[in-house]
Enzyme design. Sequence first.
Site, PDB file in Angstrom:
ATOM      1  N   ASP A   1       3.257   0.142  -4.552  1.00 32.42           N
ATOM      2  CA  ASP A   1       2.212   0.540  -5.498  1.00 32.42           C
ATOM      3  C   ASP A   1       2.544   0.067  -6.912  1.00 32.42           C
ATOM      4  O   ASP A   1       3.712  -0.044  -7.278  1.00 32.42           O
ATOM      5  CB  ASP A   1       2.057   2.071  -5.471  1.00 32.42           C
ATOM      6  CG  ASP A   1       0.746   2.520  -6.105  1.00 32.42           C
ATOM      7  OD1 ASP A   1      -0.183   1.694  -6.217  1.00 32.42           O
ATOM      8  OD2 ASP A   1       0.656   3.696  -6.498  1.00 32.42           O
TER       9      ASP A   1
ATOM     10  N   ARG B   1       3.165  10.717  -3.899  1.00 28.86           N
ATOM     11  CA  ARG B   1       2.304  11.135  -2.795  1.00 28.86           C
ATOM     12  C   ARG B   1       2.401  10.115  -1.671  1.00 28.86           C
ATOM     13  O   ARG B   1       2.900   9.005  -1.850  1.00 28.86           O
ATOM     14  CB  ARG B   1       0.856  11.308  -3.264  1.00 28.86           C
ATOM     15  CG  ARG B   1       0.268  10.091  -3.951  1.00 28.86           C
ATOM     16  CD  ARG B   1      -1.196  10.338  -4.371  1.00 28.86           C
ATOM     17  NE  ARG B   1      -1.717   9.229  -5.134  1.00 28.86           N
ATOM     18  CZ  ARG B   1      -2.049   9.272  -6.438  1.00 28.86           C
ATOM     19  NH1 ARG B   1      -1.931  10.397  -7.111  1.00 28.86           N
ATOM     20  NH2 ARG B   1      -2.522   8.202  -7.038  1.00 28.86           N
ATOM     21  N   ILE B   2       1.897  10.531  -0.501  1.00 22.60           N
ATOM     22  CA  ILE B   2       2.040   9.725   0.718  1.00 22.60           C
ATOM     23  C   ILE B   2       0.831   8.804   0.912  1.00 22.60           C
ATOM     24  O   ILE B   2       0.931   7.781   1.581  1.00 22.60           O
ATOM     25  CB  ILE B   2       2.191  10.669   1.949  1.00 22.60           C
ATOM     26  CG1 ILE B   2       3.390  11.614   1.779  1.00 22.60           C
ATOM     27  CG2 ILE B   2       2.314   9.889   3.250  1.00 22.60           C
ATOM     28  CD1 ILE B   2       4.751  10.982   1.850  1.00 22.60           C
TER      29      ILE B   2
ATOM     30  N   ASN C   1      -8.475   1.672   0.847  1.00 20.39           N
ATOM     31  CA  ASN C   1      -8.559   0.596  -0.155  1.00 20.39           C
ATOM     32  C   ASN C   1      -9.855  -0.214  -0.082  1.00 20.39           C
ATOM     33  O   ASN C   1     -10.171  -0.976  -1.003  1.00 20.39           O
ATOM     34  CB  ASN C   1      -7.348  -0.349  -0.061  1.00 20.39           C
ATOM     35  CG  ASN C   1      -6.050   0.265  -0.579  1.00 20.39           C
ATOM     36  OD1 ASN C   1      -4.957  -0.030  -0.080  1.00 20.39           O
ATOM     37  ND2 ASN C   1      -6.144   1.131  -1.600  1.00 20.39           N
ATOM     38  N   TRP C   2     -10.650  -0.035   0.991  1.00 23.77           N
ATOM     39  CA  TRP C   2     -11.969  -0.697   1.059  1.00 23.77           C
ATOM     40  C   TRP C   2     -12.865  -0.222  -0.071  1.00 23.77           C
ATOM     41  O   TRP C   2     -13.836  -0.896  -0.418  1.00 23.77           O
ATOM     42  CB  TRP C   2     -12.662  -0.396   2.392  1.00 23.77           C
ATOM     43  CG  TRP C   2     -11.994  -0.992   3.587  1.00 23.77           C
ATOM     44  CD1 TRP C   2     -11.305  -0.313   4.557  1.00 23.77           C
ATOM     45  CD2 TRP C   2     -11.938  -2.374   3.967  1.00 23.77           C
ATOM     46  NE1 TRP C   2     -10.817  -1.189   5.503  1.00 23.77           N
ATOM     47  CE2 TRP C   2     -11.202  -2.460   5.161  1.00 23.77           C
ATOM     48  CE3 TRP C   2     -12.436  -3.563   3.406  1.00 23.77           C
ATOM     49  CZ2 TRP C   2     -10.953  -3.673   5.820  1.00 23.77           C
ATOM     50  CZ3 TRP C   2     -12.186  -4.770   4.062  1.00 23.77           C
ATOM     51  CH2 TRP C   2     -11.455  -4.816   5.252  1.00 23.77           C
TER      52      TRP C   2
ATOM     53  N   ARG D   1     -12.259  -0.184  -3.124  1.00 25.14           N
ATOM     54  CA  ARG D   1     -12.018  -0.911  -4.380  1.00 25.14           C
ATOM     55  C   ARG D   1     -13.130  -1.938  -4.621  1.00 25.14           C
ATOM     56  O   ARG D   1     -13.877  -2.272  -3.696  1.00 25.14           O
ATOM     57  CB  ARG D   1     -10.660  -1.607  -4.311  1.00 25.14           C
ATOM     58  CG  ARG D   1      -9.538  -0.594  -4.245  1.00 25.14           C
ATOM     59  CD  ARG D   1      -8.190  -1.251  -4.395  1.00 25.14           C
ATOM     60  NE  ARG D   1      -7.156  -0.217  -4.400  1.00 25.14           N
ATOM     61  CZ  ARG D   1      -5.961  -0.355  -4.939  1.00 25.14           C
ATOM     62  NH1 ARG D   1      -5.625  -1.486  -5.521  1.00 25.14           N
ATOM     63  NH2 ARG D   1      -5.089   0.631  -4.894  1.00 25.14           N
TER      64      ARG D   1
ATOM     65  N   ARG E   1      -1.351  -1.987 -12.359  1.00 27.60           N
ATOM     66  CA  ARG E   1      -0.832  -1.575 -13.669  1.00 27.60           C
ATOM     67  C   ARG E   1       0.120  -2.615 -14.241  1.00 27.60           C
ATOM     68  O   ARG E   1       0.158  -2.852 -15.445  1.00 27.60           O
ATOM     69  CB  ARG E   1      -0.134  -0.207 -13.547  1.00 27.60           C
ATOM     70  CG  ARG E   1      -1.126   0.951 -13.591  1.00 27.60           C
ATOM     71  CD  ARG E   1      -0.493   2.235 -13.115  1.00 27.60           C
ATOM     72  NE  ARG E   1      -0.343   2.230 -11.664  1.00 27.60           N
ATOM     73  CZ  ARG E   1       0.463   3.044 -11.007  1.00 27.60           C
ATOM     74  NH1 ARG E   1       1.204   3.906 -11.661  1.00 27.60           N
ATOM     75  NH2 ARG E   1       0.529   2.982  -9.689  1.00 27.60           N
ATOM     76  N   TRP E   2       0.882  -3.253 -13.363  1.00 27.61           N
ATOM     77  CA  TRP E   2       1.799  -4.310 -13.821  1.00 27.61           C
ATOM     78  C   TRP E   2       0.997  -5.409 -14.530  1.00 27.61           C
ATOM     79  O   TRP E   2       1.379  -5.872 -15.600  1.00 27.61           O
ATOM     80  CB  TRP E   2       2.560  -4.885 -12.620  1.00 27.61           C
ATOM     81  CG  TRP E   2       3.561  -5.930 -13.007  1.00 27.61           C
ATOM     82  CD1 TRP E   2       4.866  -5.739 -13.355  1.00 27.61           C
ATOM     83  CD2 TRP E   2       3.326  -7.347 -13.106  1.00 27.61           C
ATOM     84  NE1 TRP E   2       5.462  -6.935 -13.668  1.00 27.61           N
ATOM     85  CE2 TRP E   2       4.535  -7.940 -13.516  1.00 27.61           C
ATOM     86  CE3 TRP E   2       2.213  -8.169 -12.882  1.00 27.61           C
ATOM     87  CZ2 TRP E   2       4.674  -9.306 -13.716  1.00 27.61           C
ATOM     88  CZ3 TRP E   2       2.338  -9.534 -13.081  1.00 27.61           C
ATOM     89  CH2 TRP E   2       3.558 -10.096 -13.490  1.00 27.61           C
TER      90      TRP E   2
ATOM     91  N   ARG F   1       8.395   4.839  -2.502  1.00 29.63           N
ATOM     92  CA  ARG F   1       7.125   4.545  -3.158  1.00 29.63           C
ATOM     93  C   ARG F   1       7.411   4.073  -4.576  1.00 29.63           C
ATOM     94  O   ARG F   1       8.033   4.790  -5.357  1.00 29.63           O
ATOM     95  CB  ARG F   1       6.194   5.761  -3.197  1.00 29.63           C
ATOM     96  CG  ARG F   1       4.859   5.386  -3.866  1.00 29.63           C
ATOM     97  CD  ARG F   1       3.818   6.466  -3.838  1.00 29.63           C
ATOM     98  NE  ARG F   1       2.544   5.942  -4.332  1.00 29.63           N
ATOM     99  CZ  ARG F   1       1.349   6.192  -3.808  1.00 29.63           C
ATOM    100  NH1 ARG F   1       1.244   6.991  -2.775  1.00 29.63           N
ATOM    101  NH2 ARG F   1       0.267   5.652  -4.327  1.00 29.63           N
TER     102      ARG F   1
HETATM  103  C1  IPE Z   1      -1.358   3.170  -1.487  1.00 30.08           C
HETATM  104  O1  IPE Z   1      -1.597   2.809  -2.801  1.00 30.08           O
HETATM  105  C2  IPE Z   1      -1.798   2.076  -0.568  1.00 30.08           C
HETATM  106  C3  IPE Z   1      -0.997   0.861  -0.595  1.00 30.08           C
HETATM  107  C4  IPE Z   1       0.110   0.663  -1.270  1.00 30.08           C
HETATM  108  C5  IPE Z   1      -1.460  -0.209   0.259  1.00 30.08           C
HETATM  109  P1  IPE Z   1      -2.927   3.278  -3.559  1.00 30.08           P
HETATM  110  O2  IPE Z   1      -2.805   2.773  -4.943  1.00 30.08           O
HETATM  111  O3  IPE Z   1      -4.111   2.864  -2.788  1.00 30.08           O
HETATM  112  O4  IPE Z   1      -2.794   4.866  -3.495  1.00 30.08           O
HETATM  113  P2  IPE Z   1      -3.537   5.988  -4.320  1.00 30.08           P
HETATM  114  O5  IPE Z   1      -5.005   5.719  -4.195  1.00 30.08           O
HETATM  115  O6  IPE Z   1      -3.088   5.882  -5.745  1.00 30.08           O
HETATM  116  O7  IPE Z   1      -3.090   7.260  -3.701  1.00 30.08           O
HETATM  117  C1  IPE Z   2      -0.813  -2.210  -4.892  1.00 28.51           C
HETATM  118  O1  IPE Z   2      -0.886  -1.570  -6.098  1.00 28.51           O
HETATM  119  C2  IPE Z   2      -1.358  -1.400  -3.746  1.00 28.51           C
HETATM  120  C3  IPE Z   2      -2.396  -2.087  -2.951  1.00 28.51           C
HETATM  121  C4  IPE Z   2      -3.443  -1.436  -2.503  1.00 28.51           C
HETATM  122  C5  IPE Z   2      -2.260  -3.495  -2.609  1.00 28.51           C
HETATM  123  P1  IPE Z   2      -2.242  -1.044  -6.767  1.00 28.51           P
HETATM  124  O2  IPE Z   2      -3.296  -2.096  -6.669  1.00 28.51           O
HETATM  125  O3  IPE Z   2      -2.597   0.264  -6.206  1.00 28.51           O
HETATM  126  O4  IPE Z   2      -1.758  -0.927  -8.259  1.00 28.51           O
HETATM  127  P2  IPE Z   2      -2.051   0.274  -9.256  1.00 28.51           P
HETATM  128  O5  IPE Z   2      -1.633   1.528  -8.571  1.00 28.51           O
HETATM  129  O6  IPE Z   2      -3.514   0.255  -9.535  1.00 28.51           O
HETATM  130  O7  IPE Z   2      -1.221  -0.052 -10.441  1.00 28.51           O
HETATM  131 MG    MG Z   3      -2.112   2.169  -6.687  1.00 28.57          MG
END
Ligand code: IPE
Ligand code: IPE
Ligand code: MG
Length: 237
Positions: A10, A182-183, A58-59, A61, A14-15, A176
């Site tokens: 994760d 969180r999970i 993640n769909w 997004r 933000r990076w 994480r």
């Molecule tokens: C968890 O990260 C899913 C993956 C790393 C693929 P998210 O960024 O989607 O998690 P939430 O929404 O902050 O909990």
């Molecule tokens: C990667 O990080 C997780 C994926 C779903 C690929 P994020 O895209 O969730 O990055 P942040 O949490 O928005 O920084």
């Molecule tokens: Mg994230």
Amino acid sequence: MPQHIAIIMDGNGRWAQKRHMPRTVGHAKGAAGVKALVEHCAKLGVKYLTLFAFSTENWSRPADEVSTLMALFVQYLEKEMGALAAAGVRLKVIGDVAGFAPELQTRIRAAEKATQHNQAITLVVAANYGGQWDVVQAVRNWQAAHPEASVSQLTQAQLAQHLSTAGMPDVDLLIRTGGEQRISNFLLWQAAYAELYFTDALWPEFDEAQINQSLHWFATRERRFGKVTNPNLEKAL
Ligand code: IPE
Ligand code: IPE
Ligand code: MG
């Protein structure tokens, strides 16, 4: 050394945002670091490394971010899998692969097949994965395999055999990155007794030194599995 490390990668977005770049640049940077990490884990003797690449949630997004993630996945299978395969890496993808474009599905299956006999390490990529999905599909598959049986006969061991991780050891160390604790619907069943390691490092910053730090921390944990403290350890302290 943990046998099975699982990582919620994760913090890519933000990076990139911190550097005034689009989130997708963060995903590319995050993906670029994976190969070195897999090879490092293999060298250390870790047998399974599971990476959360794309969750069932993640769909939701923006469409362009989802398509960049899909494109990166295709590129990865095309460009990096050759080198990983040569290094003895076996690839396994867990998740609802049927939700992906047919071309990506074909590439996934081909990469799995091409690496199926490799033994250095198993790289498990969780894509379109959700822990809740996994439990439900396990129950359904068990029922399909035992059409005459009643669900009241289903045991924990049988359910585990129908999870997408069947045959793998449970997660020992769950990492994480990105600061959240969180999970997020990752390996809910398989992480039942995992040690949980949260770091503020964003995924593109997570390097060998960072994983070594998590392994040193893991080595200090006493894994009781519901038992009481080992009396010898208590004496030593
Ligand atoms: C968890 O990260 C899913 C993956 C790393 C693929 P998210 O960024 O989607 O998690 P939430 O929404 O902050 O909990
Ligand atoms: C990667 O990080 C997780 C994926 C779903 C690929 P994020 O895209 O969730 O990055 P942040 O949490 O928005 O920084
Ligand atoms: Mg994230």
